[in-house]
Design a protein around this motif. Structure first.
Motif, PDB file in Angstrom:
ATOM      1  N   PHE A 103       6.252  13.282  -4.940  1.00 21.61           N
ATOM      2  CA  PHE A 103       6.487  11.917  -4.818  1.00 21.61           C
ATOM      3  C   PHE A 103       7.226  11.238  -3.725  1.00 21.61           C
ATOM      4  O   PHE A 103       7.579  10.212  -3.708  1.00 21.61           O
ATOM      5  CB  PHE A 103       7.232  11.370  -6.292  1.00 21.61           C
ATOM      6  CG  PHE A 103       6.393  11.728  -7.242  1.00 21.61           C
ATOM      7  CD1 PHE A 103       4.970  11.293  -7.574  1.00 21.61           C
ATOM      8  CD2 PHE A 103       6.704  12.634  -8.342  1.00 21.61           C
ATOM      9  CE1 PHE A 103       4.247  11.634  -8.499  1.00 21.61           C
ATOM     10  CE2 PHE A 103       6.005  12.789  -9.410  1.00 21.61           C
ATOM     11  CZ  PHE A 103       4.813  12.350  -9.792  1.00 21.61           C
ATOM     12  N   ALA A 104       7.615  12.144  -2.822  1.00 18.90           N
ATOM     13  CA  ALA A 104       8.367  11.885  -1.618  1.00 18.90           C
ATOM     14  C   ALA A 104       7.548  10.649  -0.743  1.00 18.90           C
ATOM     15  O   ALA A 104       6.214  10.779  -0.737  1.00 18.90           O
ATOM     16  CB  ALA A 104       8.831  13.038  -0.704  1.00 18.90           C
ATOM     17  N   GLY A 105       8.391   9.913  -0.302  1.00 12.70           N
ATOM     18  CA  GLY A 105       7.733   8.527   0.272  1.00 12.70           C
ATOM     19  C   GLY A 105       6.880   7.795  -0.405  1.00 12.70           C
ATOM     20  O   GLY A 105       6.148   6.783   0.093  1.00 12.70           O
ATOM     21  N   PRO A 117      11.621  12.350 -10.968  1.00 13.45           N
ATOM     22  CA  PRO A 117      10.599  12.310 -10.000  1.00 13.45           C
ATOM     23  C   PRO A 117      10.989  11.723  -8.996  1.00 13.45           C
ATOM     24  O   PRO A 117      10.236  12.224  -7.674  1.00 13.45           O
ATOM     25  CB  PRO A 117       9.834  10.932 -10.896  1.00 13.45           C
ATOM     26  CG  PRO A 117      10.057  11.165 -12.583  1.00 13.45           C
ATOM     27  CD  PRO A 117      11.442  11.865 -12.489  1.00 13.45           C
ATOM     28  N   PHE A 118      12.224  10.951  -8.727  1.00 15.16           N
ATOM     29  CA  PHE A 118      12.479  10.594  -7.290  1.00 15.16           C
ATOM     30  C   PHE A 118      13.034  11.666  -6.494  1.00 15.16           C
ATOM     31  O   PHE A 118      12.985  11.440  -5.140  1.00 15.16           O
ATOM     32  CB  PHE A 118      13.906   9.653  -7.356  1.00 15.16           C
ATOM     33  CG  PHE A 118      13.355   7.965  -7.692  1.00 15.16           C
ATOM     34  CD1 PHE A 118      12.245   7.778  -8.377  1.00 15.16           C
ATOM     35  CD2 PHE A 118      13.958   7.092  -7.038  1.00 15.16           C
ATOM     36  CE1 PHE A 118      11.726   6.499  -8.296  1.00 15.16           C
ATOM     37  CE2 PHE A 118      13.908   6.015  -7.048  1.00 15.16           C
ATOM     38  CZ  PHE A 118      12.748   5.428  -7.971  1.00 15.16           C
ATOM     39  N   GLU A 150       0.913  -1.309   0.035  1.00 12.27           N
ATOM     40  CA  GLU A 150       0.032   0.157  -0.061  1.00 12.27           C
ATOM     41  C   GLU A 150       0.834   1.183  -0.159  1.00 12.27           C
ATOM     42  O   GLU A 150       1.884   1.311   0.548  1.00 12.27           O
ATOM     43  CB  GLU A 150      -0.746  -0.088   1.177  1.00 12.27           C
ATOM     44  CG  GLU A 150      -1.969   0.926   1.243  1.00 12.27           C
ATOM     45  CD  GLU A 150      -3.020   0.702   2.576  1.00 12.27           C
ATOM     46  OE1 GLU A 150      -2.444  -0.228   3.315  1.00 12.27           O
ATOM     47  OE2 GLU A 150      -3.946   1.412   2.647  1.00 12.27           O
ATOM     48  N   GLY A 151       0.566   2.248  -0.828  1.00 13.32           N
ATOM     49  CA  GLY A 151       1.268   3.333  -0.892  1.00 13.32           C
ATOM     50  C   GLY A 151       0.940   4.300  -1.935  1.00 13.32           C
ATOM     51  O   GLY A 151       0.313   4.072  -2.885  1.00 13.32           O
ATOM     52  N   ARG A 208      16.061   0.067  -1.534  1.00 12.91           N
ATOM     53  CA  ARG A 208      16.785   0.727  -0.406  1.00 12.91           C
ATOM     54  C   ARG A 208      16.174   2.266  -0.558  1.00 12.91           C
ATOM     55  O   ARG A 208      16.259   3.070   0.475  1.00 12.91           O
ATOM     56  CB  ARG A 208      18.425   0.548  -0.418  1.00 12.91           C
ATOM     57  CG  ARG A 208      18.573  -0.805   0.124  1.00 12.91           C
ATOM     58  CD  ARG A 208      19.966  -1.226  -0.020  1.00 12.91           C
ATOM     59  NE  ARG A 208      20.138  -2.613   0.105  1.00 12.91           N
ATOM     60  CZ  ARG A 208      20.512  -3.157   1.214  1.00 12.91           C
ATOM     61  NH1 ARG A 208      20.898  -2.464   2.242  1.00 12.91           N
ATOM     62  NH2 ARG A 208      20.520  -4.506   1.401  1.00 12.91           N
ATOM     63  N   TRP A 209      15.717   2.758  -1.681  1.00 12.67           N
ATOM     64  CA  TRP A 209      15.374   4.045  -1.666  1.00 12.67           C
ATOM     65  C   TRP A 209      13.981   4.030  -1.234  1.00 12.67           C
ATOM     66  O   TRP A 209      13.634   5.202  -0.773  1.00 12.67           O
ATOM     67  CB  TRP A 209      15.253   4.574  -3.315  1.00 12.67           C
ATOM     68  CG  TRP A 209      14.788   5.975  -3.379  1.00 12.67           C
ATOM     69  CD1 TRP A 209      15.746   7.056  -3.321  1.00 12.67           C
ATOM     70  CD2 TRP A 209      13.540   6.212  -3.648  1.00 12.67           C
ATOM     71  NE1 TRP A 209      14.853   8.102  -3.595  1.00 12.67           N
ATOM     72  CE2 TRP A 209      13.478   7.789  -3.968  1.00 12.67           C
ATOM     73  CE3 TRP A 209      12.449   5.673  -3.839  1.00 12.67           C
ATOM     74  CZ2 TRP A 209      12.463   8.551  -3.985  1.00 12.67           C
ATOM     75  CZ3 TRP A 209      11.289   6.666  -4.133  1.00 12.67           C
ATOM     76  CH2 TRP A 209      11.135   8.001  -4.317  1.00 12.67           C
TER      77      TRP A 209
END
Lengths: 470, 200
Positions: B64-66, B58-59, B8-9, B91-92
């Protein structure tokens, strides 16, 4: 699904068990490891208190990070030195045979396996490197794997795998002079695309493959992965057996006939069924040069670069990015494109026959003043053989630097790199953005002979023009 | 081993076909002998300029954080077999990837790390990426049991995933070493029957 193919026979003879996931547990007959993708895997098995299950079926070398100018220790690059130290300590701790600099057998993992006769028909082979498909030239199923899978092979000598479909690719007829195995593999990728092989193993055959040497077959299988096929292979035949005879790890004279009988039995049956069949004519293939950022973005050396709207709508973004990155324009000829760097080497084209063909073109010629050019033999054995034949002198006199064995500027994990916006003519396998060590750097893939032609002219050239005058 | 049934996210789109693993993680970072730092490097050269300043990938965009679901197009992860690529994404913060298609070695590496690689059609991905861009706060739920992607609690689309990969994730057998080790006696038996192992 395919029936009666080498793929089916090798798969079935190595299947250990159907796993609860639906995958097959497959025994791996030969595990090749190198310094870059193994340290974490060794750490993982050490953490679990596991050993290497079949150390006698595991062989290690160093290739990706080794410098090709001076190999004196410690390496100038502290990270490379640390990585070298890790594999040295791991092979000692886990009892794995190691082909290091002192052995005389060090080199690119996909060159030394065949060279020493470790790679044999009917085997399953795994290595933490996508170009493991190279070994398919001997009629093996050879899989590139990730580090966690390297851990699995170290710990169990097995992989959990899903079965692939099999596509037969026939190339019939005779290749024209100046057209090499590299052109055949680039041509197939151009026609079937970089995604065309997803879900497939490629079985290469037809009269053009029958006529190829083992080294040429290796060049084609090497780039199966560039067409999306994790596995590519050629059925073993007399050419295969002749190549293997007398090599260090090949069966000895007392076992030879039994081995050949077994190897023959593993080839695809005459009435084998494939999931797909594709046919090409050898005569249609010209020297191929890539102009973009994926290995299927290529043209014949005398062609003009394609218009953006000749591609399907979903390819347009990649094509536009390719033209922008490469600083090339649709409609322009690829011939005449200036180059800055010429690189001969890699697991695709770093074998002795590649160097011989390149040297034939280089002999008596000079590298253009505007070009930085170097030749990196694929292994210590290739280097020694080339020096015995005087190829190093031909290259040096022409203005190429002659280096020590390693992966070098194929992926630029060592000091051999493009700088800034430089563009290379390269005998390697990937023209991805940033691949050769500079994020603005650009790569044009071609055969070793074509790299020499480009180095001499200073621009992309048709090697066949030089062959007429030599 | 964890069973992975749902993720979920928020979703982050990274558009383009044939994004290779050299672009996901440049080879110079493969010189590290552990995966520990890989979370700093995904898409490094596309994200940062020569001075290390973000270029608007986008990263690095605040909206888009999280995010933990990555939305991609065709043949994502082609090229090198380097597991550093999915390691760096994981890991990101990425826990699932949805795409039009994946290179096989990359998808296999993802499964080994417990990251599902779900596939949808081109048209569906276009809509999904558009939704993530227009409403980046949208809550998605990837349900591996139902093979359905929910957005804001409503069924959004059905996705595909290779059945053996799905089985491994939902049954918690994606870390395959123990499965393979359990068959060690049978492995030796199969090996013993191979002429090249027994020395012909």
């Amino acid at each position: 699904m395919a029936k009666g193919t080498l793929y089916n026979k090798v798969w079935d003879s190595h299947a250990v068990e159907k796993l609860p996931t639906g995958q097959t547990q497959l025994f791996i007959g030969l595990h090749l490891i190198h310094e870059v993708t193994s340290p974490q895997a060794f750490d993982m098995i050490a953490e679990k208190g596991l050993k290497v299950a079949f150390p006698d079926r595991t062989f290690a070398t160093v290739d990706h990070i080794v410098p090709t100018k001076s190999q004196a220790r410690p390496f100038e690059d502290a990270e490379a030195e640390q990585m070298m130290g890790a594999i040295e300590s791991n092979v000692k701790k886990f009892g794995v045979p190691f082909f290091d600099f002192k052995s005389g057998n060090q080199g690119i993992v996909h060159i030394i396996g065949p060279e020493m006769g470790l790679t044999q028909p009917g085997m399953t082979i795994a290595c933490g490197d996508s170009h493991t498909s190279t070994h398919g030239a001997f009629g093996t199923l050879a899989f590139g794997i990730g580090t966690t899978q390297v851990r699995d092979v170290l710990a169990t000598q097995c992989l959990a795998m899903d079965e692939l479909k099999v596509r037969r690719i026939n190339v019939n007829g005779k290749l024209n002079p100046g057209v090499y195995a590299k052109d055949v593999t680039l041509y197939i990728i151009q026609k079937l695309g970089v995604k065309g092989g997803i879900g497939y193993a490629y079985e290469y055959g037809g009269t053009a493959f029958d006529a190829m040497t083992m080294e040429e077959r290796m060049t084609v299988c090497n780039m199966a992965i560039e067409g999306g096929a994790r596995v590519g292979y050629v059925n073993p035949d007399q050419t295969t057996f002749d190549y293997l005879k007398g090599r260090k790890y090949a069966p000895g004279a007392d076992k030879w006939n039994k081995a050949v009988t077994y190897w023959k039995s593993m080839a695809s049956e005459k009435d084998a069924e494939f999931d797909d069949v594709v046919n090409f004519n050898a005569a249609d293939i010209e020297p191929v040069v890539t102009w973009g950022i994926t290995p299927d973005q290529s043209v014949g050396v005398n062609a003009k670069l394609p218009s953006v709207n000749s591609f399907s709508a979903d390819e347009v973004k990649t094509v536009e990015l390719a033209y922008k990155h490469m600083d090339l324009k649709p409609g322009q000829a690829i011939k005449g494109t200036p180059i800055d760097v010429a690189f001969i080497g890699s697991c695709t084209n770093g074998r002795i026959s590649d160097l011989r063909e390149a040297a034939k073109v280089a002999k008596g010629r000079k590298v253009s003043k505007s070009v930085r050019a170097f030749v990196v033999p694929g292994s210590q054995q290739v280097k020694a053989q080339a020096e015995k034949e005087g190829l190093d002198k031909i290259f040096s006199e022409a203005g190429f630097e002659w280096r020590a064995a390693g992966c070098s500027m194929c992926l630029a994990m060592n000091p051999d790199k493009l700088k800034g916006h430089e563009i290379s003519a390269s005998s390697s396998n990937r023209n991805f953005i940033g691949r050769q060590g500079s994020k603005e750097g650009r790569t044009m893939l071609m055969s070793p002979a074509m790299v020499v032609a480009a180095a001499v002219a200073g621009t992309v050239s048709d090697v066949r023009d030089l062959m007429k005058t030599s | 081993m964890n069973k992975i049934n749902q993720i979920e996210g928020k979703a982050v789109p990274v558009e383009g076909n044939d994004i290779d693993t050299d672009r996901i993680i440049p080879a110079r970072y493969l010189k590290e002998i552990t995966f520990t730092n890989m979370g700093k490097y995904p898409f490094y050269d596309e994200r940062f300029d020569a001075q290390g300043k973000p270029k608007g990938h986008p990263f690095d965009l605040p909206q888009f954080a999280g995010s933990n679901i990555l939305l991609v197009n065709q043949n994502f992860g082609c090229g090198s077999s380097r597991e550093h690529a999915p390691q760096s994404l994981m890991r990101w913060g990425i826990k699932a990837v949805i795409g039009e298609s994946f290179a096989e070695i990359f998808a296999g590496n993802c499964t080994m790390l417990g990251i599902p690689t779900a596939t949808v059609s081109q048209a569906e991905m276009a809509r999904l990426q558009a939704l993530a861009k227009e409403k980046p706060q949208t809550k998605f739920l990837l349900d591996l049991d139902k093979k359905v992607l929910f957005s804001e609690g409503k069924e959004h689309l059905k996705f595909d995933i290779h059945e053996s990969k799905r089985n491994a994730l939902v049954n918690g057998t994606w870390d395959s070493t123990s499965l393979l080790l359990a068959n060690a006696p049978k492995t030796s038996a199969v090996a013993g029957k191979l002429p090249y192992v027994s020395g012909f």
